[in-house]
Design an enzyme around this catalytic site. Structure first.
Site, short mmCIF file in Angstrom:
data_model
loop_
_atom_site.label_atom_id
_atom_site.label_comp_id
_atom_site.label_asym_id
_atom_site.label_seq_id
_atom_site.Cartn_x
_atom_site.Cartn_y
_atom_site.Cartn_z
NE ARG A 26 -4.22 -1.63 0.37
CZ ARG A 26 -5.27 -1.57 1.19
NH1 ARG A 26 -5.40 -0.57 2.02
NH2 ARG A 26 -6.17 -2.51 1.17
NE ARG A 30 -7.17 5.85 2.06
CZ ARG A 30 -8.00 5.17 2.82
NH1 ARG A 30 -9.10 5.73 3.26
NH2 ARG A 30 -7.73 3.94 3.17
NE ARG A 39 -9.07 7.53 -6.56
CZ ARG A 39 -9.49 6.95 -5.45
NH1 ARG A 39 -8.67 6.22 -4.75
NH2 ARG A 39 -10.74 7.07 -5.03
CG ASP A 75 -8.92 -3.22 -4.10
OD1 ASP A 75 -8.31 -2.65 -3.17
OD2 ASP A 75 -9.78 -4.10 -3.90
CE1 TYR A 150 -13.40 -6.75 2.04
CE2 TYR A 150 -11.64 -8.05 1.07
CZ TYR A 150 -12.05 -7.04 1.92
OH TYR A 150 -11.13 -6.33 2.63
O1 CP3 Z 1 0.09 -1.97 -2.38
C1 CP3 Z 1 -0.15 -1.06 -3.19
O2 CP3 Z 1 0.36 0.09 -3.08
C2 CP3 Z 1 -0.96 -1.38 -4.44
C3 CP3 Z 1 -2.34 -1.08 -4.33
C4 CP3 Z 1 -3.30 -1.96 -3.56
C5 CP3 Z 1 -4.58 -1.47 -3.19
N1 CP3 Z 1 -5.30 -2.48 -2.67
C6 CP3 Z 1 -5.01 -0.08 -3.38
C7 CP3 Z 1 -6.13 0.44 -2.58
C8 CP3 Z 1 -3.27 -3.30 -3.20
C9 CP3 Z 1 -2.13 -4.30 -3.33
C10 CP3 Z 1 -4.54 -3.61 -2.65
C11 CP3 Z 1 -4.91 -4.96 -2.21
C12 CP3 Z 1 -6.04 -5.11 -1.29
N2 CP3 Z 1 -7.28 -4.53 -1.33
C13 CP3 Z 1 -6.03 -6.03 -0.22
C14 CP3 Z 1 -4.89 -6.93 0.13
C15 CP3 Z 1 -3.82 -6.17 0.82
C16 CP3 Z 1 -4.15 -5.82 2.26
O3 CP3 Z 1 -4.14 -4.64 2.56
O4 CP3 Z 1 -4.38 -6.75 3.03
C17 CP3 Z 1 -7.29 -5.95 0.41
C18 CP3 Z 1 -7.73 -6.72 1.63
C19 CP3 Z 1 -8.07 -5.00 -0.31
C20 CP3 Z 1 -9.47 -4.60 -0.04
C21 CP3 Z 1 -9.53 -3.14 0.20
N3 CP3 Z 1 -9.52 -2.19 -0.81
C22 CP3 Z 1 -9.52 -2.45 1.44
C23 CP3 Z 1 -9.54 -3.10 2.80
C24 CP3 Z 1 -9.49 -1.08 1.15
C25 CP3 Z 1 -9.36 0.09 2.11
C26 CP3 Z 1 -10.67 0.73 2.45
C27 CP3 Z 1 -10.42 2.10 3.03
O5 CP3 Z 1 -10.77 3.07 2.36
O6 CP3 Z 1 -9.85 2.17 4.14
C28 CP3 Z 1 -9.51 -0.94 -0.25
C29 CP3 Z 1 -9.46 0.32 -1.02
C30 CP3 Z 1 -8.10 0.65 -1.52
N4 CP3 Z 1 -7.29 -0.22 -2.21
C31 CP3 Z 1 -7.45 1.91 -1.44
C32 CP3 Z 1 -6.23 1.79 -2.11
C33 CP3 Z 1 -5.21 2.86 -2.34
C34 CP3 Z 1 -8.04 3.15 -0.80
C35 CP3 Z 1 -8.99 3.74 -1.77
C36 CP3 Z 1 -8.95 5.23 -1.80
O7 CP3 Z 1 -7.87 5.82 -1.95
O8 CP3 Z 1 -10.05 5.82 -1.74
#
Ligand code: CP3
Length: 348
Positions: A26, A30, A39, A75, A150
């Site tokens: 990640r 943000r 974004r 994602d 999910y």
């Molecule tokens: O690692 C990276 O920098 C690459 C990008 C990446 C994202 N999601 C971007 C993202 C990766 C590898 C993921 C994988 C992902 N998504 C996982 C596995 C990794 C982990 O963290 O365990 C999981 C469980 C998800 C599901 C998911 N998507 C969650 C729990 C969330 C966060 C919700 C929140 O807003 O707190 C997301 C959204 C997400 N995925 C964001 C990003 C940058 C935030 C979205 C935003 O910026 O509005």
């Protein structure tokens, strides 16, 4: 230099490196002001389907920190959306599925994925590989258990109640769902490698919710099938989950080249649990970055020292970067890991 000679890929392959490679889960997100600016006004899943945005967001942490690998900006739910599952990513919540999958009829929505479903992924990876030059690109997917959670819950879940209810109560449905998700995951990861990704990471973020015997019955066969289905690609395969302390031995058996470890198990102990023939990735507690730099430095040096007990070590956090993290801390941490060779040389 090509990505193939990079310290990151060499550490994944347990070959000698001049310094420990580092990237952060990640790291695009943000915590970066340039990410928030880009974004602005664009929903997450729209960004994930727009090649120019994918490329730019993927590059942001590479430029800022000089990390040893990039991770494709996307994602884990993107391939599910691509085959027509009605879902969204809600800010501050995570993936939300309109009609949770809890019946044999609902299972049919999980059709196989084809390259044409995710042409924006292929296009973005091809551009990224050119732009990244020597820096390897990590492609990724969510593992079947985490995706199933999910899909069955309909959104993020603390206890995975519906998921476990299906696993224990309707094993026929469970195995049918896992089979379909396994096929989708193999195909989706192969598309990324064929477009040019140099390594593949399978995120089973929520699998720590499962006990070892249940892991063996309900999860492990599918994870093993995924890694076997990627073996001929010749790219390192990384497997990561959270809360997997009791599962590390089994995570070492599924065919990954690198096992990601969360912050709960010190890497020297993790190396014993995972067993020989694997590199480790991890595992600084992401919350440590919220403390003063001196604390980060002490903790990071401890992770590096313990990581030397593994056959190969890729420095990372134990889970994703927290949104409130100061990017300057990650910049200093990247430099510290890169300078660690000095310490390593002196201590020999
Ligand atoms: O690692 C990276 O920098 C690459 C990008 C990446 C994202 N999601 C971007 C993202 C990766 C590898 C993921 C994988 C992902 N998504 C996982 C596995 C990794 C982990 O963290 O365990 C999981 C469980 C998800 C599901 C998911 N998507 C969650 C729990 C969330 C966060 C919700 C929140 O807003 O707190 C997301 C959204 C997400 N995925 C964001 C990003 C940058 C935030 C979205 C935003 O910026 O509005």
């Amino acid at each position: 230099m090509t990505p193939a000679d990079s310290v990151f890929l060499r550490a994944c392959r347990r070959q000698p490196v001049e310094h420990t490679p580092v990237w952060f889960m990640r790291m695009a997100g943000r915590s970066l002001p340039e990410y928030r600016a880009l974004r602005e006004g664009t929903p997450m899943l729209t960004a994930c389907a727009t090649p120019d945005l994918i490329v730019e967001i993927t590059m942001q942490p590479v430029r800022r920190y000089g990390v040893d690998a990039a991770i494709f900006f996307s994602d884990i739910v993107v391939p599910l959306k691509a085959i027509g599952i009605d879902l969204d990513i809600k800010p501050g919540v995570g993936p939300v599925v309109e009609d949770p999958i809890r019946s044999a009829e609902a299972l049919r929505a999980l059709r196989p994925i084809e390259p044409g479903d995710v042409s924006y992924v292929t296009e973005a990876i091809e551009s990224l590989v050119k732009e990244l030059g020597d820096v390897p690109l990590i492609g990724f997917a969510g593992a079947p258990f985490t995706l199933a959670s999910y899909l069955i819950e309909g959104g993020p879940s603390k206890n995975h109640d519906h998921t476990k209810a299906m696993m224990y109560g309707r094993p026929d449905l469970w195995h049918g769902l896992m089979e379909r998700l396994t096929d989708i995951t193999i195909a989706y990861l192969r598309i990324q490698a064929e477009a040019g990704a140099s390594a593949l990471q399978l995120f089973d973020s929520w699998v720590g919710a499962v006990a070892p015997d249940d892991y063996r019955t309900f999860v492990q066969p599918y994870t093993s099938r995924i890694f076997a289905g990627l073996a001929d690609l010749g790219v390192p395969r990384i497997h990561f989950g959270v809360g997997t302390g009791e599962l590390l031995g089994q995570l070492g058996e599924v065919g990954a080249d690198v096992v990601g470890v969360d912050w709960r198990v010190p890497l020297d102990r993790a190396a014993q649990r995972v067993g020989p023939g694997k590199a480790l990735q991890g595992n600084l507690d992401p919350a440590v970055l919220l403390a003063p730099w001196e604390v980060v430095e002490t903790r990071a040096r401890d992770v590096l020292a313990r990581g030397r007990m593994a056959e190969g070590h890729v420095f990372n956090l134990g889970h994703g970067v927290l949104p409130s993290t100061d990017p300057d801390q990650l910049a200093r941490l990247t430099d510290l890991v890169h300078e660690s060779r000095v310490v390593a040389a002196e201590s020999r």
